[in-house]
Design a protein around this motif. Sequence first.
Motif, PDB file in Angstrom:
ATOM      1  N   HIS A  15       2.390   6.484  -5.512  1.00  0.00           N
ATOM      2  CA  HIS A  15       1.797   6.155  -4.212  1.00  0.00           C
ATOM      3  C   HIS A  15       0.328   5.785  -4.385  1.00  0.00           C
ATOM      4  N   SER A  20       0.178   0.264  -2.157  1.00  0.00           N
ATOM      5  CA  SER A  20      -0.231  -0.141  -0.801  1.00  0.00           C
ATOM      6  C   SER A  20      -0.531  -1.638  -0.747  1.00  0.00           C
ATOM      7  N   VAL A  23       2.777  -3.429  -0.617  1.00  0.00           N
ATOM      8  CA  VAL A  23       3.346  -3.276   0.727  1.00  0.00           C
ATOM      9  C   VAL A  23       2.609  -4.196   1.703  1.00  0.00           C
ATOM     10  N   ALA A  48      -0.234  -0.845   6.283  1.00  0.00           N
ATOM     11  CA  ALA A  48       0.017  -0.884   4.836  1.00  0.00           C
ATOM     12  C   ALA A  48      -1.130  -0.253   4.056  1.00  0.00           C
ATOM     13  N   HIS A  51      -1.118   3.805   4.972  1.00  0.00           N
ATOM     14  CA  HIS A  51       0.105   4.596   5.101  1.00  0.00           C
ATOM     15  C   HIS A  51       0.271   5.733   4.099  1.00  0.00           C
ATOM     16  N   HIS A  94       6.170   6.368   9.718  1.00  0.00           N
ATOM     17  CA  HIS A  94       6.796   5.680   8.585  1.00  0.00           C
ATOM     18  C   HIS A  94       7.482   6.643   7.617  1.00  0.00           C
ATOM     19  N   ASP A 126       7.748  -1.396   2.841  1.00  0.00           N
ATOM     20  CA  ASP A 126       7.537  -0.184   2.045  1.00  0.00           C
ATOM     21  C   ASP A 126       8.758   0.052   1.147  1.00  0.00           C
TER      22      ASP A 126
END
Length: 167
Positions: A15, A20, A23, A48, A51, A94, A126
Amino acid sequence: MEEKIEFWLPDSEWHTKAHSARVLLLTLLIGHQKGLSDEELDALGMAAIFHDSRRLDDGIDKGHGSRAAEYYKDYCSKNDLSYNTQTYYITYYHDQDDSVGLLEIAKSPSLSERAVLLYQIFKDADALDRFRLGPDGLDVKFLRTEEAHRLVDFAKYLLQKISETNE
């Protein structure tokens, strides 16, 4: 995003800001194909960017969406940026099952009916980056939009090219 947005899990394997960014690209591609307005594309772009900024771990981490939505709201306020309610809701839900996210978006009087479409586009974008988790990271039957289905090969290609560049 690279310079100003703080991620709580900077050493994350999955992550990352790079996730990001992918995404972001995928939301804008789907949104453009859907003919979204500039305001709607901006709303998706901000979702995006923010998130996964408030993750505590690389697992399911239920609640990281709500933390990221609050960070987005505070960031807009502190930096004199335009705040978008749709971005807040998309970011907030999300990390929830669609049955929860869609219900909460639908019952909010401050959101337009297009907010459901934006939520679906974001969730698909995502999901398209799940190939970073492995070749079987994405189950395409869960994609919500036809545009996302058409971008599956591109999402694989994008991740492959980025991996080759980083070697």
